[in-house]
Every structure is written in C-alpha cells, then in structure tokens.
Scaffold this motif. Sequence first.
Motif, PDB file in Angstrom:
ATOM      1  N   LEU A 131       0.835  -1.201   0.000  1.00  0.00           N
ATOM      2  CA  LEU A 131       0.000   0.000   0.000  1.00  0.00           C
ATOM      3  C   LEU A 131       0.872   1.254   0.000  1.00  0.00           C
ATOM      4  O   LEU A 131       0.379   2.360   0.200  1.00  0.00           O
ATOM      5  N   ASP A 132       2.172   1.074  -0.166  1.00  0.00           N
ATOM      6  CA  ASP A 132       3.155   2.162  -0.164  1.00  0.00           C
ATOM      7  C   ASP A 132       3.105   2.994   1.119  1.00  0.00           C
ATOM      8  O   ASP A 132       2.958   4.217   1.090  1.00  0.00           O
ATOM      9  N   PRO A 133       3.252   2.349   2.263  1.00  0.00           N
ATOM     10  CA  PRO A 133       3.268   3.089   3.527  1.00  0.00           C
ATOM     11  C   PRO A 133       4.591   3.810   3.740  1.00  0.00           C
ATOM     12  O   PRO A 133       5.543   3.650   2.974  1.00  0.00           O
ATOM     13  N   GLY A 134       4.654   4.571   4.827  1.00  0.00           N
ATOM     14  CA  GLY A 134       5.910   5.186   5.224  1.00  0.00           C
ATOM     15  C   GLY A 134       5.972   6.670   5.010  1.00  0.00           C
ATOM     16  O   GLY A 134       5.029   7.306   4.524  1.00  0.00           O
ATOM     17  N   PRO A 177      14.457  18.998  22.464  1.00  0.00           N
ATOM     18  CA  PRO A 177      13.341  18.708  21.550  1.00  0.00           C
ATOM     19  C   PRO A 177      12.687  17.351  21.854  1.00  0.00           C
ATOM     20  O   PRO A 177      13.366  16.365  22.137  1.00  0.00           O
ATOM     21  N   LEU A 178      11.358  17.346  21.774  1.00  0.00           N
ATOM     22  CA  LEU A 178      10.559  16.136  21.908  1.00  0.00           C
ATOM     23  C   LEU A 178       9.761  15.973  20.621  1.00  0.00           C
ATOM     24  O   LEU A 178       9.162  16.933  20.123  1.00  0.00           O
ATOM     25  N   TRP A 179       9.743  14.747  20.082  1.00  0.00           N
ATOM     26  CA  TRP A 179       9.083  14.472  18.817  1.00  0.00           C
ATOM     27  C   TRP A 179       8.134  13.295  18.970  1.00  0.00           C
ATOM     28  O   TRP A 179       8.383  12.387  19.764  1.00  0.00           O
ATOM     29  N   VAL A 180       7.071  13.294  18.147  1.00  0.00           N
ATOM     30  CA  VAL A 180       6.163  12.152  18.059  1.00  0.00           C
ATOM     31  C   VAL A 180       6.227  11.619  16.633  1.00  0.00           C
ATOM     32  O   VAL A 180       5.906  12.343  15.675  1.00  0.00           O
ATOM     33  N   LYS A 181       6.663  10.385  16.486  1.00  0.00           N
ATOM     34  CA  LYS A 181       6.622   9.731  15.175  1.00  0.00           C
ATOM     35  C   LYS A 181       5.229   9.139  15.019  1.00  0.00           C
ATOM     36  O   LYS A 181       4.857   8.163  15.688  1.00  0.00           O
ATOM     37  N   ASP A 182       4.418   9.763  14.148  1.00  0.00           N
ATOM     38  CA  ASP A 182       2.987   9.457  14.081  1.00  0.00           C
ATOM     39  C   ASP A 182       2.679   8.510  12.935  1.00  0.00           C
ATOM     40  O   ASP A 182       2.423   8.927  11.806  1.00  0.00           O
ATOM     41  N   ASP A 183       2.674   7.215  13.237  1.00  0.00           N
ATOM     42  CA  ASP A 183       2.423   6.222  12.198  1.00  0.00           C
ATOM     43  C   ASP A 183       0.947   5.957  11.958  1.00  0.00           C
ATOM     44  O   ASP A 183       0.602   5.059  11.179  1.00  0.00           O
ATOM     45  N   SER A 184       0.081   6.747  12.583  1.00  0.00           N
ATOM     46  CA  SER A 184      -1.337   6.643  12.248  1.00  0.00           C
ATOM     47  C   SER A 184      -1.610   7.169  10.845  1.00  0.00           C
ATOM     48  O   SER A 184      -2.690   6.954  10.296  1.00  0.00           O
ATOM     49  N   ALA A 185      -0.629   7.835  10.242  1.00  0.00           N
ATOM     50  CA  ALA A 185      -0.801   8.389   8.896  1.00  0.00           C
ATOM     51  C   ALA A 185      -0.595   7.359   7.792  1.00  0.00           C
ATOM     52  O   ALA A 185      -0.716   7.693   6.610  1.00  0.00           O
ATOM     53  N   ASN A 186      -0.289   6.115   8.129  1.00  0.00           N
ATOM     54  CA  ASN A 186      -0.156   5.063   7.124  1.00  0.00           C
ATOM     55  C   ASN A 186      -1.518   4.709   6.514  1.00  0.00           C
ATOM     56  O   ASN A 186      -2.558   5.069   7.064  1.00  0.00           O
ATOM     57  N   PRO A 187      -1.528   3.985   5.391  1.00  0.00           N
ATOM     58  CA  PRO A 187      -2.797   3.747   4.679  1.00  0.00           C
ATOM     59  C   PRO A 187      -3.907   3.114   5.511  1.00  0.00           C
ATOM     60  O   PRO A 187      -5.076   3.506   5.379  1.00  0.00           O
ATOM     61  N   ALA A 222      -5.720  -7.601   5.344  1.00  0.00           N
ATOM     62  CA  ALA A 222      -6.924  -7.616   4.523  1.00  0.00           C
ATOM     63  C   ALA A 222      -6.860  -6.564   3.418  1.00  0.00           C
ATOM     64  O   ALA A 222      -7.252  -6.816   2.268  1.00  0.00           O
ATOM     65  N   ALA A 223      -6.341  -5.378   3.751  1.00  0.00           N
ATOM     66  CA  ALA A 223      -6.241  -4.307   2.759  1.00  0.00           C
ATOM     67  C   ALA A 223      -5.197  -4.630   1.693  1.00  0.00           C
ATOM     68  O   ALA A 223      -5.423  -4.412   0.493  1.00  0.00           O
ATOM     69  N   HIS A 224      -4.045  -5.133   2.107  1.00  0.00           N
ATOM     70  CA  HIS A 224      -3.016  -5.498   1.142  1.00  0.00           C
ATOM     71  C   HIS A 224      -3.519  -6.586   0.188  1.00  0.00           C
ATOM     72  O   HIS A 224      -3.269  -6.534  -1.023  1.00  0.00           O
ATOM     73  N   ALA A 225      -4.199  -7.584   0.737  1.00  0.00           N
ATOM     74  CA  ALA A 225      -4.718  -8.663  -0.099  1.00  0.00           C
ATOM     75  C   ALA A 225      -5.734  -8.126  -1.104  1.00  0.00           C
ATOM     76  O   ALA A 225      -5.734  -8.526  -2.289  1.00  0.00           O
ATOM     77  N   ALA A 226      -6.597  -7.220  -0.640  1.00  0.00           N
ATOM     78  CA  ALA A 226      -7.584  -6.636  -1.549  1.00  0.00           C
ATOM     79  C   ALA A 226      -6.900  -5.881  -2.683  1.00  0.00           C
ATOM     80  O   ALA A 226      -7.288  -5.999  -3.852  1.00  0.00           O
ATOM     81  N   ARG A 227      -5.877  -5.086  -2.347  1.00  0.00           N
ATOM     82  CA  ARG A 227      -5.158  -4.333  -3.382  1.00  0.00           C
ATOM     83  C   ARG A 227      -4.490  -5.273  -4.383  1.00  0.00           C
ATOM     84  O   ARG A 227      -4.469  -4.999  -5.595  1.00  0.00           O
TER      85      ARG A 227
END
Length: 429
Positions: free
Chosen positions: A88-91, A110-120, A157-162
């Motif tokens: 699904l070309d995540p990342g 500095p404090l950072w949040v790596k927000d992986d909720s933005a993946n497909p 399930a999403a990858h299989a559908a694609r």
Amino acid sequence: MTSTLPAPSGIDTTRSPARALVCRACSARYPLAAQHACYECFGPLEVDYDPAALAAVTRERIEAGPNSIWRYADLLPAGQDPADRVTLDPGLTPLVAAPHLGAELGFTAPLWVKDDSANPTHSFKDRVVSVALTAARALGFTRYACASTGNLANSVAAHAARAGVPSVVFIPGDLEQGKVVTTAVYGGDLVAIDGSYDDVNRLCGELVETDEFEDTAFVNVNVRPYYAEGSKTLGYEVAEQLGWRIPAQVVIPMASGELLTKIDKAFSELVEIGLVDAPAGGWTVFGAQSAGCNPIATALHADTDTITPVKPTGIAKSLNIGDPAAGLYALEAVRRTGGWMEYADDDEIRAAIRLLARTTGVFAETAGGVTVAVLRKLVESGRLDPAKETVVFNTGEGLKTLDAVASQVGPTHHIRPSLRAARDAGLLG
C-alpha cells in the motif's frame, strides 16, 4: 553453529542484500525460505545481509527514492523491483514536533512524536505487511493470513484486496468493533476466535503446518523474519527526518517486543554502514507496556531473563500479547543501551491519549496512550533525561479505539442557536 545453505529461494539475491536466515540464539543459518524457527534450537530466525551490499547504500540514493518505505529497499530483504511488491506504499509518516507536550513534561530538549497513524490503514503494521507479503509473493504463496490484535488484520486484509489475493485473518472475539469493521470491509475471510491473542496465535501456528494452508503466508508465522524487518523502516525514517541523526532517547510500545528490537537494529545498521554517526554516548531505548499485559517490563523490574506469560486485560488490546516472542531480545536492547521499561494502567492511558491530543493534535489509539503515559513516568522517575532529544512512537489511529475515551470527552457547551445564548454561555468573552 553453521550449516551449508542450499540453493537460493524465490528471493532474488542478485538484487536483494539478504543472504540467509540466521538464528538469533545459536547462529545456525538457513536459506531465504518460509521458515521462522531454528531446526537446531527452536530459536527465532532473522534476516542476515551481505555487509558489502549494505555498505554500498548512500544517503543520496535513499533520498532519490519514492516517498514510502521503499526508499529503503536496498536495506530490506525483498521489494527491490517495484513490479514485485505487494504494498500500500506506507511510510514517510510525520515526525511531529511536540514542544507543548514537552513543556508540560519538563523537557528542555526537543521532543518528537513519530505518528504512524498516517499510514494507509492507520497503523505501523502497513510497514511490516508490505515487506512480508512482498517476500511471500517471491516465495510463491497465493493466500495471505495473520493472527492479529486488530491493526495487523486491517493491514493484511487491505493489502490482499489491493493485490487481488484471497485473505483469511484470525482475531480474538472481543476485539474493538472499530478494528473488526476496518478489517471486514475489505471482503476477505475474518475469523473471530473465542480466546486471547495467544490462543489465536497458537491456532495459526497449527494451521500453517496443515496441507490445506500450505499455499498460505501467515505474515507473523511462516514469513515472520521478513515481516519483522519492515519495522526497521521506522528507525530509518526517524534518522532521515532528523537530518540523518539518531535521537538520544526513544520510547517504543511493546507487544511482542519486536518493534523495539528492530528500531534499535535500524539505528545500529545506519551507524555500521556509515549513513549516520551515533549520538555522543549512544542512544537509549525505553519500552512501554500496559499494566494489563506487562510480562517484559515485569521481567526487567525483577532483573531476570525469565518472561512469565500472562493473561492480558485492559484497554490497550493492540499490545495484548501475553507470551511475547521477542521479549528476551527487547530486554537485551534496553539493558545494552541503558534504558528502562515501564507500564501504565487504563486510567493513565486514557489521560495520556487526551494529553497527546491536546498538546500535539495527534489522536492516538490506546497503544499511543501507553507510550505517552510511560514517557511521563520515565521523566518523573528520573529514568529518562528531559534535557536530551527524545522521540516517542505513536503506532495507531485513535479513531480505532474511540471507546477508550468516549465517556470522557464531548461538547464543552450546549446552547440554543442564538447570539444571546452564546453570550450567556461566555463564548463572547
């Protein structure tokens, strides 16, 4: 021990830097096949790479790549040819500056949040599934499957559908409804099991050995070594997004413990092949669990390598793996880097979800709440230094676990549709 490797499998070793599977416990070597456990000692296998192939990778080549995990294809076991990918070309998810959260917790660095909720499919699982299923296609599998606490089911399930490939995913019967719907919508088979994730995983381990499932790639069973490598891309991205710099401290949620080990591995690889310099004093890895499922953290607190399985409880269901496969290796990474592990109860998780949302605009699922709650505890206990640059990882979307905070939030005012009502409610100052 070592053993002689048979001829290469379906993974194209003329393009892939991967050369073998190697046992993490006894170092026995095996071909790049669908195998996840060592035949000698039953230890877990991971992908071993050609050091020269990795050393040939440059920042410039990575930066010229696609805006997805595949910019790191030269560091992964499969997917070097875009035509071969199941993805699904995540990342390249956001690395969010969190100064307001940092101020509330006493950070001066500095404090950072790596927000992986933005993946497909809105979790980091898209990374691991893309790598696993790309390897599975090369190995000749024609059906995709998994045992899941929810996010992985969504992604498979999403990858299989694609890809136009049938799927069958197995979940605990008490999974959050949001994750059930966001799996079932893709149209594959969805099997709810009367039991915990560990019960589901045991069943999948049995199914994979049957003739009826010989054509099926279980991403976190028979192709698990490739699946786990997808997590490294989180570490690669953080370093690249920081200007090719590794943060001094990271706080990572733990279920099986594999995500933590692979982010640490990614940092080590980047240093070894010369793409980044290690921070002064190295980096420190911290692990986060929920109080309802904390076998790895409990072992660390007891200063033992014996991880006693537990029956999971609590709202952080995506972390509810009571018998964590990579727990021992997570302990090793945390100890080696001088870190620590903590856990948070349900009330602390709910409060942390709201804190993160209020200070960063990131709405995390319960696993993200665990991580932020543990971050707070680590600062308060003096285990984590707020004067050092820190990255925390949010691995999933809060919309999947609305029930966790639904009873605690809502309208702050309820008025009639008139200017007088707005003024009476104090909305005009």
